[in-house]
Design a protein around this motif. Structure first.
Motif, PDB file in Angstrom:
ATOM      1  N   PRO A 216       0.995  -1.166  -0.100  1.00  0.00           N
ATOM      2  CA  PRO A 216      -0.010  -0.011   0.022  1.00  0.00           C
ATOM      3  C   PRO A 216       1.052   1.299  -0.154  1.00  0.00           C
ATOM      4  O   PRO A 216       1.972   1.434   0.661  1.00  0.00           O
ATOM      5  CB  PRO A 216      -0.746  -0.138   1.560  1.00  0.00           C
ATOM      6  CG  PRO A 216      -0.622  -1.632   1.847  1.00  0.00           C
ATOM      7  CD  PRO A 216       0.649  -2.005   1.407  1.00  0.00           C
ATOM      8  N   ALA A 217       0.358   2.314  -0.589  1.00  0.00           N
ATOM      9  CA  ALA A 217       0.894   3.579  -0.924  1.00  0.00           C
ATOM     10  C   ALA A 217       2.414   3.633  -1.297  1.00  0.00           C
ATOM     11  O   ALA A 217       3.301   4.554  -1.110  1.00  0.00           O
ATOM     12  CB  ALA A 217       1.105   4.208   0.599  1.00  0.00           C
ATOM     13  N   MET A 218       2.771   2.422  -2.112  1.00  0.00           N
ATOM     14  CA  MET A 218       3.905   2.449  -2.601  1.00  0.00           C
ATOM     15  C   MET A 218       3.949   2.583  -4.215  1.00  0.00           C
ATOM     16  O   MET A 218       2.782   2.359  -4.982  1.00  0.00           O
ATOM     17  CB  MET A 218       4.702   0.947  -2.419  1.00  0.00           C
ATOM     18  CG  MET A 218       5.059   0.582  -0.988  1.00  0.00           C
ATOM     19  SD  MET A 218       5.743  -0.941  -0.984  1.00  0.00           S
ATOM     20  CE  MET A 218       7.364  -0.384  -1.632  1.00  0.00           C
ATOM     21  N   PRO A 219       4.818   2.705  -4.961  1.00  0.00           N
ATOM     22  CA  PRO A 219       4.595   3.102  -6.437  1.00  0.00           C
ATOM     23  C   PRO A 219       3.976   1.776  -7.249  1.00  0.00           C
ATOM     24  O   PRO A 219       4.874   0.558  -6.910  1.00  0.00           O
ATOM     25  CB  PRO A 219       6.269   3.579  -6.820  1.00  0.00           C
ATOM     26  CG  PRO A 219       6.809   3.860  -5.647  1.00  0.00           C
ATOM     27  CD  PRO A 219       6.259   3.151  -4.660  1.00  0.00           C
ATOM     28  N   ASP A 220       3.200   2.130  -8.320  1.00  0.00           N
ATOM     29  CA  ASP A 220       2.666   1.008  -8.922  1.00  0.00           C
ATOM     30  C   ASP A 220       3.343   0.602 -10.279  1.00  0.00           C
ATOM     31  O   ASP A 220       4.079   1.798 -10.723  1.00  0.00           O
ATOM     32  CB  ASP A 220       1.443   1.174  -8.918  1.00  0.00           C
ATOM     33  CG  ASP A 220       0.860   2.323  -9.747  1.00  0.00           C
ATOM     34  OD1 ASP A 220       0.809   2.335 -10.874  1.00  0.00           O
ATOM     35  OD2 ASP A 220       0.495   3.277  -9.049  1.00  0.00           O
ATOM     36  N   GLU A 221       3.160  -0.230 -10.993  1.00  0.00           N
ATOM     37  CA  GLU A 221       3.898  -0.486 -12.261  1.00  0.00           C
ATOM     38  C   GLU A 221       2.842  -1.499 -13.017  1.00  0.00           C
ATOM     39  O   GLU A 221       1.929  -2.103 -12.284  1.00  0.00           O
ATOM     40  CB  GLU A 221       5.245  -0.991 -12.385  1.00  0.00           C
ATOM     41  CG  GLU A 221       5.369  -2.308 -11.486  1.00  0.00           C
ATOM     42  CD  GLU A 221       6.712  -2.920 -11.306  1.00  0.00           C
ATOM     43  OE1 GLU A 221       7.687  -2.398 -11.368  1.00  0.00           O
ATOM     44  OE2 GLU A 221       6.756  -4.261 -10.782  1.00  0.00           O
ATOM     45  N   VAL A 222       3.193  -1.508 -14.416  1.00  0.00           N
ATOM     46  CA  VAL A 222       2.245  -2.451 -15.225  1.00  0.00           C
ATOM     47  C   VAL A 222       2.718  -3.839 -14.990  1.00  0.00           C
ATOM     48  O   VAL A 222       3.673  -4.097 -14.650  1.00  0.00           O
ATOM     49  CB  VAL A 222       2.368  -2.074 -16.522  1.00  0.00           C
ATOM     50  CG1 VAL A 222       1.597  -3.066 -17.531  1.00  0.00           C
ATOM     51  CG2 VAL A 222       2.092  -0.795 -17.007  1.00  0.00           C
ATOM     52  N   ALA A 223       1.580  -4.591 -14.573  1.00  0.00           N
ATOM     53  CA  ALA A 223       1.951  -6.180 -14.353  1.00  0.00           C
ATOM     54  C   ALA A 223       1.926  -6.797 -15.722  1.00  0.00           C
ATOM     55  O   ALA A 223       0.810  -6.988 -16.497  1.00  0.00           O
ATOM     56  CB  ALA A 223       0.711  -6.538 -13.587  1.00  0.00           C
ATOM     57  N   TRP A 224       2.785  -7.305 -16.175  1.00  0.00           N
ATOM     58  CA  TRP A 224       3.044  -8.059 -17.535  1.00  0.00           C
ATOM     59  C   TRP A 224       2.696  -9.537 -17.305  1.00  0.00           C
ATOM     60  O   TRP A 224       2.887 -10.049 -18.415  1.00  0.00           O
ATOM     61  CB  TRP A 224       4.291  -7.896 -17.914  1.00  0.00           C
ATOM     62  CG  TRP A 224       4.730  -6.551 -18.168  1.00  0.00           C
ATOM     63  CD1 TRP A 224       5.482  -5.769 -17.385  1.00  0.00           C
ATOM     64  CD2 TRP A 224       4.401  -5.497 -19.316  1.00  0.00           C
ATOM     65  NE1 TRP A 224       5.669  -4.474 -17.958  1.00  0.00           N
ATOM     66  CE2 TRP A 224       4.894  -4.288 -18.919  1.00  0.00           C
ATOM     67  CE3 TRP A 224       3.640  -5.931 -20.205  1.00  0.00           C
ATOM     68  CZ2 TRP A 224       4.641  -3.177 -19.834  1.00  0.00           C
ATOM     69  CZ3 TRP A 224       2.996  -4.629 -21.236  1.00  0.00           C
ATOM     70  CH2 TRP A 224       3.720  -3.251 -20.749  1.00  0.00           C
ATOM     71  N   ASP A 225       2.297  -9.993 -16.163  1.00  0.00           N
ATOM     72  CA  ASP A 225       1.857 -11.416 -15.917  1.00  0.00           C
ATOM     73  C   ASP A 225       0.675 -11.431 -14.948  1.00  0.00           C
ATOM     74  O   ASP A 225       0.167 -10.433 -14.627  1.00  0.00           O
ATOM     75  CB  ASP A 225       2.946 -12.128 -15.608  1.00  0.00           C
ATOM     76  CG  ASP A 225       3.269 -13.796 -15.906  1.00  0.00           C
ATOM     77  OD1 ASP A 225       1.833 -14.173 -16.208  1.00  0.00           O
ATOM     78  OD2 ASP A 225       3.976 -14.435 -15.820  1.00  0.00           O
ATOM     79  N   ILE A 226       0.374 -12.595 -14.507  1.00  0.00           N
ATOM     80  CA  ILE A 226      -0.859 -12.957 -13.872  1.00  0.00           C
ATOM     81  C   ILE A 226      -0.135 -13.497 -12.525  1.00  0.00           C
ATOM     82  O   ILE A 226       1.049 -13.749 -12.312  1.00  0.00           O
ATOM     83  CB  ILE A 226      -1.863 -13.739 -14.312  1.00  0.00           C
ATOM     84  CG1 ILE A 226      -1.279 -15.035 -14.609  1.00  0.00           C
ATOM     85  CG2 ILE A 226      -2.617 -13.123 -15.528  1.00  0.00           C
ATOM     86  CD1 ILE A 226      -2.286 -16.169 -15.202  1.00  0.00           C
ATOM     87  N   PRO A 227      -0.887 -13.388 -11.393  1.00  0.00           N
ATOM     88  CA  PRO A 227      -0.217 -14.052 -10.034  1.00  0.00           C
ATOM     89  C   PRO A 227       0.413 -15.291 -10.148  1.00  0.00           C
ATOM     90  O   PRO A 227       0.145 -16.269 -11.136  1.00  0.00           O
ATOM     91  CB  PRO A 227      -1.402 -13.969  -9.142  1.00  0.00           C
ATOM     92  CG  PRO A 227      -2.250 -13.236  -9.756  1.00  0.00           C
ATOM     93  CD  PRO A 227      -2.206 -13.094 -11.116  1.00  0.00           C
TER      94      PRO A 227
END
Length: 842
Positions: free
Chosen positions: A137-148
């Motif tokens: 939480p409250a950390m920089p986000d990025e694009v997820a190029w995969d799934i879990p």
């Protein structure tokens, strides 16, 4: 000067209109008119800016709203034929599964559980848009190029705080435990996140095996996401539409999330009607101010006619003067509306959790046009009288206004009024209903106020009361028309505010009190048949007494009286949805105590019969004696409707639309459901049940109701914010009505003071008269608001509404205060006018 001489050249015409505008503004003739226009435009523009920004946000997120170019939604697994056709057309495909499920964290007594929106995704998700995740939480986000990853889940940040866990901790889902890998920052096909119902948990589809969550009765929504070239997508959509199975629908970017769009549209429409009410009340102020302007300019116009001004020249001069006022007031109102819409967004609070794009100029243009239209519709008709003023008025003080022409002018104003209503409502039927309701209420207030003034007329001859009171009664009765207008104007604005107060307070409290204190606040669903006795015993051991469990069987309505039915057979939207999905059916020997038969009889347990809830029967057109055929797990079940039931939905107990005979459904695939009241000191029982029976889903209805109440409070706060415009417009109307009698009051005060009345007596009479007007308006407003609230409680919410004396006290008190405030603004200086000056003018 010759009679046909033109006093103004074409070059100086605009300059003369500007000089007239400045002169009348300094004299105070135009300020009230401009202020009324500002309030009307601001109320309309504020809602327009909010609606425009929401619309832009929907369009901005449209490409991501579905996660693909097209989505096939189904309540059963997608058929292989439908997948193969997409592949044959060269389209990309992926699937998701969504359903509610309990998630737990911790062990033993520290076990915590929370209802979540579980979503299982396949490789390639999403096909459109980007999923963004963060390490915490409250950390920089990025694009997820995969799934879990396998054995891992991604969750909404709020779930971490709800379960008191961190990234890296384990989460229990059904019979398996998963590691919390990341938090979800942006989920494309979740839409704009206007309203969050449950926190998201995202996992891989192939991790569902072994969780035990996918069982009979699980409410799973299967979604096939498709993306590709527009031509192929359209071809696939056409192919699907001709081959849709029961329980399936196609969503495209144009039709994506229709329920959200309808909800937002309804909210915008409701707020628009609130703004419309303020605009309508302000329109009355505009008309009154324009009438006063007209009366005060008869003499000056007569002089101008003597100097050679033609009717057309006067018309153009005053039209230009009011156009200047309209342009300035509309611009100021649009600016104020932009500032006010920020207050609306703040009032909506957590209901809007997405960043809204910057607004366009369209709402400002709409507000601008509304102001000009309002002026043309309500101000020009009385001003049109000025062109017919005769020069003879200089000597004989005759207006020379033909009644027929005056009626035509007001007819144009009424037409402008109706067009304004229809334009804002954007619906002929709705606009007609609003116009009729507004005019009916106004007419009722006028009639009651007129009767009240007539009732006071005999008291005018009262000789024993205080002098100030006798003067006040004489003023109320003598200015009957003005008194009625003042009472009605203030009553309309106060009624709206009082109604909103009752809705927020009494109706909500009454709704809460409709359920008994021990009403169920937990629902347990997805109880498997082999768990029925164990769950019941566990609840009894916890001290909850004997809890009744009900069987729940999923079935789809196929035929009514041998005729196949489908969504296309119904025009009603709710009926379409009901027929297009599976019903939750049940069976039992005896009717539940919170139900009652309203037609026919209770079913025979050993026969093939059905008891249906009266509302759903009316929606689907089902009558006593009809034969209904259901598809239950591939088995055709045919039953006869023998009774209609009224259901007490406020009881918060388990209720069913359709209850069948046990002989018909006893052997069908089924799960069980129950509702119970869980005291605060036994709240840990939910976690214990999830630990012992991982497949259970527990709905905390208390939390859901609190969340719904929070949203309701936010919407009501926004509406209250808008009603400030309505109250301001009502005060302006009162001020305009009082100002319209100012000249008459000045003459009366001068004559009475010349006859021996003191300034103190006249001041007291004025305050008494205003207090009576405000008190009468508040009384009417309280009566109207209470009546509407009772109708809502009786026919909409369906519970008894307790009487609240404070509504009457508040209505009268606020009415008196508003009347005094308006009187102070509109009648300042009346008593300071020298009596000698008054006598010289008479």
């Amino acid at each position: 000067m010759k009679p046909d001489a033109r006093p103004f050249s074409s070059l100086s015409f605009l300059a003369q209109a500007w000089r007239m505008t400045v002169r009348d503004w300094r004299a105070g003739e135009l300020r009230l008119l401009a202020l009324a226009l500002v309030v009307a435009v601001a109320s309309v523009a504020s809602v327009g800016f909010l609606a425009d920004r929401i619309r832009l946000a929907l369009e901005r997120d449209a490409a991501q709203l579905l996660g693909g170019d097209l989505v096939l939604v189904s309540d059963a697994p997608i058929s292989e034929i439908q997948r193969e056709q997409a592949a044959r057309l060269g389209l990309e495909v992926t699937e998701t599964l969504q359903f509610p499920s309990m998630a737990a964290a911790g062990t033993g007594d520290a076990l915590r559980s929370q209802l979540t929106a579980l979503k299982a995704v396949q490789q390639g998700y999403p096909l459109r848009g980007r999923l963004r995740v963060a390490d915490g939480p409250a950390m920089p986000d990025e694009v997820a190029w995969d799934i879990p990853a396998r054995g891992a889940v991604w969750v909404d940040p709020q779930l971490l705080s709800l379960l008191e866990v961190r990234v890296g901790d384990e989460l229990q889902l059904g019979d398996k435990r998963f590691r919390i890998e990341r938090v979800i920052a942006v989920e494309p096909d979740r839409g704009m996140n206007f309203i969050n119902v449950a926190p998201r948990v995202m996992m891989r589809t192939d991790d569902l095996d072994g969780t035990g969550l996918v069982t009979f009765g699980s409410r799973i929504s299967y979604r096939l996401l498709v993306a590709g070239q527009p031509a192929q997508v359209r071809e696939y959509a056409d192919w699907l539409q001709a081959r849709l199975e029961r329980g399936q629908r196609v969503e495209t970017l144009e039709s994506g999330r229709p329920e959200m769009r309808r909800t937002i549209d309804r909210a915008q429409q409701f707020l628009s009607l609130v703004a419309l009410l303020a605009a309508l009340v302000a329109a009355v102020a505009v008309a009154l101010a324009a009438r006063r302007f007209t009366l005060r300019h008869f003499d000056s116009v007569a002089v101008m006619r003597c100097l050679g001004a033609t009717q057309s020249a006067l018309t153009r001069l005053f039209a230009l003067e009011f156009l200047i006022i309209a342009l300035g007031a509309a611009a100021a109102g649009s600016l104020l509306g932009y500032v006010a819409h920020q207050g609306l967004i703040a009032a909506l609070g957590g209901l809007i959790t997405t960043d809204l794009p910057a607004a366009t100029l369209l709402p400002a243009v709409q507000g601008f046009l509304a102001g000009v239209w309002l002026l043309l519709g309500f101000a020009l008709p009385p001003l049109a009288q000025l062109r017919h003023v005769s020069p003879v008025r200089v000597l004989r003080r005759e207006t020379g206004v033909a009644p027929a022409r005056t009626a035509v002018g007001y007819g144009i104003g009424a037409l402008g009024f109706a067009l304004l209503l229809l334009w804002f409502a954007r619906d002929l039927k709705l606009g007609a209903m609003v116009a009729g309701g507004f005019l009916a209420g106004f007419a009722l207030f006028c009639g009651l106020a007129w009767l009240g003034v007539r009732w006071l007329e005999p008291l005018r001859q009262w000789q024993r009361g205080p002098v100030a009171l006798r003067f006040a009664l004489a003023g109320v009765v003598r200015r009957r028309g003005a008194t009625v207008a003042q009472i009605c104007a203030l009553a309309v604005g106060l009624m709206a505010l009082l109604l909103l107060s009752i809705t927020r307070g009494d109706l909500v409290d009454g709704w809460r009190q409709a359920a008994p204190p021990d009403a169920p606040n937990r629902f347990l669903i997805n109880i498997q048949p082999d768990q029925r006795e164990a769950v019941g015993q566990r609840l009894a051991d916890a001290g909850l007494g004997e809890t009744e469990l009900y069987p729940m069987v999923r079935g789809r309505l196929l035929e009514i009286n041998g005729r196949a039915v489908g969504p296309a057979d119904y025009e009603d939207e709710r009926a379409r949805r009901l027929v297009d999905r599976e019903f939750n059916l049940s069976y039992m020997d005896e009717m539940p105590g919170h139900n009652r038969v309203v037609a026919g009889r209770w079913l025979d347990p050993s026969a093939a019969e059905l008891s249906m809830e009266e509302g759903i029967a009316q929606t689907l057109g089902v009558k006593l004696g009809d034969t209904l055929r259901f598809d239950v797990a591939g088995n055709a079940v045919e039953v006869t409707v023998t009774g209609l039931r009224a259901v007490d939905w406020d009881s918060m107990r388990v209720n069913f639309f359709a209850i069948l005979s046990p002989a018909v459904l006893r052997d069908m695939p089924q799960s069980w459901i129950t509702a119970l009241h869980l005291p605060e000191d036994k709240a840990d029982l939910s976690s214990a049940l999830i630990r012992e029976f991982p497949n259970l889903t527990i709905f905390d209805t208390g939390a859901i109701l609190r969340q719904v109440q929070g949203v309701l409070d936010q919407v009501v706060a926004a509406v209250q914010f808008l009603f400030l415009f309505t109250l301001a417009a009502g005060c302006l109307v009162l001020y305009a009505a009082l100002a319209s009698t100012r000249d008459e009051r000045v003459r009366e005060a001068g004559l009475l003071r010349a006859l021996g009345a003191t300034r103190r007596q006249l001041s007291a009479a004025q305050w008494l008269e205003l207090g009576a007007i405000g008190g009468a308006a508040g009384l009417l407003a309280a009566g109207g608001a209470s009546a509407i609230a009772w109708l809502l409680a009786r026919f909409v919410f369906k519970f008894a509404l307790a009487s609240n004396p404070w509504v009457w006290v508040a209505g009268v008190s606020v009415g008196v205060v508003c009347a005094w405030a308006g009187g102070w603004m509109g009648l300042r200086g009346v008593l300071r006018h020298p009596p000698l000056a008054t006598l010289r003018e008479v």
